[in-house]
Write an enzyme that holds these catalytic residues in place. Sequence first.
Site, mmCIF file in Angstrom:
data_model
loop_
_atom_site.group_PDB
_atom_site.id
_atom_site.type_symbol
_atom_site.label_atom_id
_atom_site.label_comp_id
_atom_site.label_asym_id
_atom_site.label_seq_id
_atom_site.Cartn_x
_atom_site.Cartn_y
_atom_site.Cartn_z
ATOM 1 N N ARG A 1 0.812 -1.218 0.000
ATOM 2 C CA ARG A 1 0.000 0.000 0.000
ATOM 3 C C ARG A 1 0.847 1.271 0.000
ATOM 4 O O ARG A 1 0.310 2.367 -0.146
ATOM 5 C CB ARG A 1 -0.975 -0.020 1.186
ATOM 6 N N ASP B 1 7.375 -1.502 11.442
ATOM 7 C CA ASP B 1 6.689 -0.325 10.891
ATOM 8 C C ASP B 1 5.999 0.501 11.978
ATOM 9 O O ASP B 1 5.095 1.272 11.686
ATOM 10 C CB ASP B 1 5.689 -0.735 9.803
HETATM 11 C C1 UD1 Z 1 -1.742 -7.710 14.151
HETATM 12 C C2 UD1 Z 1 -2.294 -8.453 15.377
HETATM 13 C C3 UD1 Z 1 -3.485 -7.676 15.929
HETATM 14 C C4 UD1 Z 1 -3.040 -6.258 16.294
HETATM 15 C C5 UD1 Z 1 -2.408 -5.574 15.066
HETATM 16 C C6 UD1 Z 1 -1.783 -4.260 15.500
HETATM 17 C C7 UD1 Z 1 -1.852 -10.839 14.984
HETATM 18 C C8 UD1 Z 1 -2.427 -12.117 14.563
HETATM 19 N N1 UD1 Z 1 -2.680 -9.788 14.973
HETATM 20 O O1 UD1 Z 1 -2.781 -7.726 13.180
HETATM 21 O O2 UD1 Z 1 -3.986 -8.312 17.086
HETATM 22 O O3 UD1 Z 1 -4.140 -5.519 16.747
HETATM 23 O O4 UD1 Z 1 -1.345 -6.389 14.513
HETATM 24 O O5 UD1 Z 1 -1.307 -3.575 14.381
HETATM 25 O O6 UD1 Z 1 -0.689 -10.779 15.327
HETATM 26 N N2 UD1 Z 1 4.218 -10.217 9.554
HETATM 27 C C9 UD1 Z 1 5.261 -10.989 9.154
HETATM 28 N N3 UD1 Z 1 5.032 -12.229 8.657
HETATM 29 C C10 UD1 Z 1 3.769 -12.748 8.547
HETATM 30 C C11 UD1 Z 1 2.678 -11.947 8.965
HETATM 31 C C12 UD1 Z 1 2.942 -10.674 9.476
HETATM 32 O O7 UD1 Z 1 6.414 -10.585 9.221
HETATM 33 O O8 UD1 Z 1 3.641 -13.905 8.104
HETATM 34 C C13 UD1 Z 1 4.485 -8.888 10.109
HETATM 35 C C14 UD1 Z 1 3.917 -7.797 9.199
HETATM 36 O O9 UD1 Z 1 4.861 -7.362 8.257
HETATM 37 C C15 UD1 Z 1 3.611 -6.711 10.186
HETATM 38 C C16 UD1 Z 1 3.241 -7.458 11.465
HETATM 39 O O10 UD1 Z 1 3.826 -8.743 11.332
HETATM 40 O O11 UD1 Z 1 4.734 -5.891 10.458
HETATM 41 C C17 UD1 Z 1 1.738 -7.532 11.679
HETATM 42 O O12 UD1 Z 1 1.129 -8.254 10.654
HETATM 43 P P1 UD1 Z 1 -0.267 -7.861 10.040
HETATM 44 O O13 UD1 Z 1 -0.634 -8.876 9.029
HETATM 45 O O14 UD1 Z 1 -0.254 -6.437 9.633
HETATM 46 O O15 UD1 Z 1 -1.194 -8.053 11.319
HETATM 47 P P2 UD1 Z 1 -2.584 -7.401 11.601
HETATM 48 O O16 UD1 Z 1 -3.630 -8.151 10.884
HETATM 49 O O17 UD1 Z 1 -2.509 -5.939 11.409
#
Ligand code: UD1
Length: 419
Positions: free
Chosen positions: A18, A108
């Site tokens: 995004r 981030d």
């Molecule tokens: C996550 C939390 C949620 C919280 C929110 C806050 C979980 C399951 N959920 O949701 O409870 O309120 O953050 O912003 O943790 N990432 C990886 N590898 C992956 C998946 C994610 O490195 O396989 C990293 C992403 O780059 C990011 C972070 O983990 O920096 C969060 O992942 P994202 O998918 O954005 O989680 P949310 O759905 O926002």
Amino acid sequence: MGDRTCLAIVLAAGEGTRMRSARPKVLHEIAGQSLLALVLDAVRRAGSTAAAVVVGPDADAVAAEAKRVLPGVEIFVQSERLGTAHAVLAAKAAMARSVDDVLVIYGDTPLIRPQTLRRMREALAAGAAVAVLGFRPRDPAGYGRLVMEGGDLVAIREEIDASAAERGIGLCNGGLMAFDGKAVLPILERIGRNNRKGEFYLTDAVAIARAMTLKAVAIETEEDDVRGINTKAQLAETEAVLQQRLRKTAMEAGVTMVAPETVFLSADTKFGRDVVVEPFVVFGAGVTVEDNAVIRSFSHLDHAHVGKGALVGPYARLRPGARLGADVHIGNFVEIKESVIEDGAKANHLAYIGDARLGAGANFGAGAIVCNYDGVAKHRTDIGKGAFIGSNAALVAPVSIGDGAYVATGSVITHDVPP
Ligand code: UD1
Ligand code: CA
């Protein structure tokens, strides 16, 4: 907490689509620093003794930036995006070396403050196995909700898995978590993917810890600490918050700012005492300003040093490697690059000084320039103490002007001038 060891794991595998950019999300900058550098700096200031960064495939630039900031950092690759717990487990080898505290932070969320990370570590020192950073956003949509029971955190429910009642909870998961080092692997290895997204959710750690009769707690903080960046608009909003913090810190340390809201700082800008910064000044990275210096309006400084009592601007440009001594005067439309301007020297109007030394007390006249570039290579110019360079002179480098020498108006100097 003093002697507890701490491993910080920064998740930087984000796709960042995004941002609509060819650049990885965590390498975007605010206040002159990459998001990743700001997070790693907070981690370091929170007393971490080791750091790991989890990157996606083909993220050499992210790894290089992490190593620039913290040379001892370990890089782990999450090759498939299977969820936040899966991402943390990419750093399993680092967690397997026994450590007291494990902090998990998203790359981030650059506004996380060291004192907030320390509060999470204190909860571990007080006996919690899991500490989760909570906040109350104005709009909780999209966040995991913190389910509390009698002061204890019992579960985190992702929005798409939450019941209507759970969606009504205002306290949300900011995403940062801290784990007791002995419990972290047993907890994470029990996490499955039985949820609507089919991902390994880090947030399941809370319910699992409870089932293992371990304690989980929530630490509440303000939204800025956990402000995540997904878009260029959020990048700008976060920059604004950080600029306000930096201005306040500078003023608390004694800097006078006439209109602070018009001054842009870098996270690493350093000021001495009684510095005055007039409206509309921009400080790029790597700038130090010593006591009693005045930076006048519309000046732009980048990787530069300003000595005690110096006067810069209005409309001055200090480029990387500009090093001004005490009481130097740099006036309007003067550009300095990779040059030492010794104590008391002056260049007050319309001048360019690059790859040079301007000796103590020398005067560099209006419209004079150093011709440091011949179209192929850069060359140096050396101007002695007390020399006088007349208006509109062109000094063709390499060339040296002796101490006290006088260069007349409009001269083109291609040979050395004796003292
Ligand atoms: C996550 C939390 C949620 C919280 C929110 C806050 C979980 C399951 N959920 O949701 O409870 O309120 O953050 O912003 O943790 N990432 C990886 N590898 C992956 C998946 C994610 O490195 O396989 C990293 C992403 O780059 C990011 C972070 O983990 O920096 C969060 O992942 P994202 O998918 O954005 O989680 P949310 O759905 O926002
Ligand atoms: Ca997110």
